[in-house]
Design an enzyme around this catalytic site. Structure first.
Site, mmCIF file in Angstrom:
data_model
loop_
_atom_site.group_PDB
_atom_site.id
_atom_site.type_symbol
_atom_site.label_atom_id
_atom_site.label_comp_id
_atom_site.label_asym_id
_atom_site.label_seq_id
_atom_site.Cartn_x
_atom_site.Cartn_y
_atom_site.Cartn_z
ATOM 1 N N ALA A 40 55.719 12.374 76.661
ATOM 2 C CA ALA A 40 56.299 13.484 77.415
ATOM 3 C C ALA A 40 57.335 13.057 78.441
ATOM 4 O O ALA A 40 58.083 13.890 78.948
ATOM 5 C CB ALA A 40 55.197 14.268 78.133
ATOM 6 N N GLY A 41 57.415 11.769 78.766
ATOM 7 C CA GLY A 41 58.269 11.314 79.862
ATOM 8 C C GLY A 41 59.752 11.509 79.584
ATOM 9 O O GLY A 41 60.184 11.562 78.432
ATOM 10 N N GLN A 113 52.980 19.056 77.973
ATOM 11 C CA GLN A 113 52.837 18.845 79.409
ATOM 12 C C GLN A 113 54.006 19.577 80.076
ATOM 13 O O GLN A 113 55.145 19.111 80.042
ATOM 14 C CB GLN A 113 52.876 17.354 79.748
ATOM 15 C CG GLN A 113 52.625 17.055 81.219
ATOM 16 C CD GLN A 113 52.785 15.570 81.543
ATOM 17 O OE1 GLN A 113 53.429 14.827 80.816
ATOM 18 N NE2 GLN A 113 52.197 15.155 82.656
ATOM 19 N N GLY A 118 52.774 12.757 85.640
ATOM 20 C CA GLY A 118 52.311 11.388 85.557
ATOM 21 C C GLY A 118 51.311 11.154 84.439
ATOM 22 O O GLY A 118 50.923 12.069 83.699
ATOM 23 N N HIS A 443 96.889 -1.727 37.997
ATOM 24 C CA HIS A 443 97.499 -1.835 39.317
ATOM 25 C C HIS A 443 98.432 -0.669 39.625
ATOM 26 O O HIS A 443 99.004 -0.045 38.742
ATOM 27 C CB HIS A 443 98.291 -3.145 39.456
ATOM 28 C CG HIS A 443 99.022 -3.555 38.222
ATOM 29 N ND1 HIS A 443 98.768 -4.741 37.593
ATOM 30 C CD2 HIS A 443 99.961 -2.928 37.478
ATOM 31 C CE1 HIS A 443 99.536 -4.835 36.517
ATOM 32 N NE2 HIS A 443 100.271 -3.746 36.419
ATOM 33 N N TYR A 467 97.854 18.499 40.397
ATOM 34 C CA TYR A 467 97.757 19.596 41.352
ATOM 35 C C TYR A 467 99.108 20.280 41.475
ATOM 36 O O TYR A 467 100.127 19.631 41.737
ATOM 37 C CB TYR A 467 97.315 19.023 42.705
ATOM 38 C CG TYR A 467 97.069 20.029 43.798
ATOM 39 C CD1 TYR A 467 96.310 21.171 43.570
ATOM 40 C CD2 TYR A 467 97.578 19.829 45.068
ATOM 41 C CE1 TYR A 467 96.074 22.082 44.584
ATOM 42 C CE2 TYR A 467 97.338 20.735 46.103
ATOM 43 C CZ TYR A 467 96.582 21.864 45.845
ATOM 44 O OH TYR A 467 96.357 22.759 46.854
#
Length: 590
Positions: A40-41, A113, A118, A443, A467
């Site tokens: 929870a920290g 918590q 703590g 190539h 395209y």
């Protein structure tokens, strides 16, 4: 996900066909053991970024390491206390459970918590989730990734054997910064736990890294559930705080003559936590060394263990070689005789026997036996058949058949397949295409949306025009075709089997099998004014042309509506200090 213990068993370190006797003993405690993991920290000292317990160590979140170690004890219930960034922690828990190795352990539960009160308050939050539990409660922080199932099992066993109200796990460290110091009585029993905020503990002669090892608490405890619940009830009934460091709980045990024991970790590294980036780097290095020792003992050749980073989920066979400055990450696997490195990263990749990956990055891919990924290549989500080779090139979502070749300096884009023995050579880009067995593009060519038959060859400086500005079209080249140099193929077009083409041919019409296609004479240029505005209205090209001609362009928006674009009436003024360039002859005449 696989714990460190299961990693050991995968290396056949378990004792015989009956399994690990310690594991059987742990499973016997399943009815009377519950686990609590504190996550929870806010981890302020760690700095910005993921929740502290979600920081990765060895390819797994610290919380995942702790849960895997706890799972080896087969607790009846596991409660994870969440708080800071709890949504992220809960999401991780769900994913961790989905990836976990099947085990007789229920899925972790979560409890929130609401405010950061703590360690003691977090534990109280978890205990309230276990109102009727009467066995042993094992408690650990979620940022202790080096804990092992063996160490936790010994803590629980010693706690229950002694009948303690609480047993704490300790270790001896030279640098006690951030740890609670364990104080013992003259006879060696627990006396007190000195919190980490009680000033500098260094003694005369201590250096920057600390001095003689001192005993510190690991933040890991085994409690008798009834005694712990009674302590909390008594403290709350008297209006006392539960304490950030459990101090009041310990005081309660002492006041009621309840025994507190200590279990010392055999390996002090087991208790190392990570509260800041320095400690995080330390535990990462410790786990790296543990993992490398396991693989070295299993017959893997790791040339420089200090620079080899292998995740806990990776698998390496005896006889594999890992060279310097190499990372084997995620669920990667490396087969016998394969060589990885130097300067290489594998992630979620399977490497076959006798394969090679050097000075390259390979992600989510499969390499067949004898495949080669040579220096300065990047391969992602691709498959290389046996004996295939990639040199100084990029492969993305592609498939290479056996003995296919790519590179150097090629770009193989998604949905490309090279069949057996096909070749994509230097300075070639290819995408969404297939090359049949033995086909070659040696190539300086572009191949897009094409199917090229087996044995065909595409000459240098050739391109496939696929395209038209709106739609993409495919080209088909048959078997054993010879396309000459500087050819252009304008899709859609089909070139039949056995065709030859001359140099600089422009192929825009289908070619029958066995024909020779050439472009006769010089091609006379023909300009068709206004074609773009008429056939591509609203396009960026049409607008540019209209503005250049002093007209008002119209741009087509995404919804089909047209909007006016102000025309440009004059060329921009030259910048200050601009002078037209002059030739050397002009300068000599001036």
């Amino acid at each position: 996900m696989i714990s460190q213990k299961i990693l050991d068993s995968k290396s056949e370190w378990r004792s015989g066909p009956g399994g690990d006797p310690e594991q059987r003993a742990r499973e016997e405690h399943a009815r009377e053991l519950a686990a609590v993991v504190l996550a929870a920290g806010n981890g302020e000292r760690m700095g910005p970024g993921p929740q502290k317990v979600l920081r990765e160590v060895g390819g797994r979140a610290m919380l995942g390491h702790v849960l895997d170690a706890v799972a080896e004890l087969a607790p009846r219930r596991t409660v994870v206390v969440t708080g800071h960034q709890r949504a992220d922690v809960e999401a991780y828990l769900a994913a961790h459970r989905a990836d976990a190795v099947p085990a007789p352990v229920p899925a972790p539960e979560t409890v929130v918590q609401e405010h950061q009160g703590g360690y003691g308050h977090a534990l109280l939050t978890a205990v309230r989730r276990l109102p009727d539990f009467t066995g042993t409660i094992l408690v650990s922080c979620g940022d202790a990734p080096l804990l092992t199932g063996d160490t936790l099992a010994r803590l629980v066993a010693e706690h229950e054997k002694a009948g303690n109200a609480m047993t704490l796990l300790s270790g001896h460290l030279p640098d006690t910064t951030g740890y609670s110091l364990v104080l013992r009585s003259e006879v060696g029993e627990y006396q007190a736990l000195l919190p980490p905020d009680r000033g500098d503990r260094r003694e005369p002669g201590d250096g920057p890294a600390g001095g003689r090892p001192r005993e510190v608490g690991a933040g890991v405890y085994a409690f008798d559930a009834t005694a712990l619940r009674a302590a909390f009830d008594d403290l709350l009934a008297n209006g006392r705080t539960t304490g950030e460091y459990l101090a009041t709980v310990l005081d309660h045990f002492a006041a009621h003559d309840l025994r507190v024991g200590i279990t010392v970790a055999e390996d002090p590294d087991d208790i190392l936590g990570a509260n800041d980036q320095i400690q995080l780097a330390r535990v990462r290095a410790v786990l790296r060394d543990r993992i490398n020792r396991r693989w070295l003992a299993a017959g893997v050749d790791i040339a420089d263990p200090g620079t080899a980073w292998i995740d806990v989920g990776a698998r390496l066979a005896a006889g594999a070689m890992v060279l310097s400055n190499t990372r084997v990450l995620g669920s990667s696997s490396v087969a016998t005789g394969a060589v990885i490195g130097p300067d290489t990263e594998l992630r979620d990749t399977a490497v076959g026997e006798r394969a090679l990956v050097e000075r390259s990055t390979v992600t989510a891919s499969r390499l067949g036996a004898g495949a080669r990924v040579r220096a300065y290549s990047t391969v992602s989500t691709s498959e290389l058949g046996a004996g295939a080779e990639v040199t100084s090139s990029v492969l993305d979502q592609a498939a290479l058949g056996p003995s296919a070749q790519v590179g150097p300096y090629a770009y193989v884009r998604p949905d490309t397949r090279l069949d057996k023995g096909a070749k994509v050579g230097t300075f070639v880009e290819i995408k969404n295409s297939t090359l049949g067995a033995g086909a070659k593009v040696p190539h300086l060519s572009y191949i897009g949306d094409a199917d090229i038959g087996e044995g065909s060859n595409i000459g240098g400086l050739s391109g496939f025009a696929n395209y038209d500005g709106r739609k993409k079209y495919r080209s088909v080249v048959g078997r054993n075709v010879r396309i000459g140099g500087q050819n252009g193929l304008i899709a859609p077009v089909t070139v039949g089997d056995g065709v030859y083409s001359g140099a600089r041919a422009l192929i825009a019409e289908d070619v029958p099998p066995g024909a020779l296609v050439i472009s006769e004479g010089s091609l006379k240029q023909r300009n068709i004014p206004g074609w773009v505005q008429q056939n591509r209205p609203g396009s960026a090209s049409a607008i540019a042309a209209a503005m250049a001609q002093g007209e008002t362009g119209e741009m087509e928006a995404a919804d089909g509506a047209r909007q006016q674009v102000p025309r440009t009436t004059a060329a921009p003024e030259p910048t200050a200090g601009y002078e037209p360039s002059t030739t050397a002859d002009e300068r000599s005449r001036s």
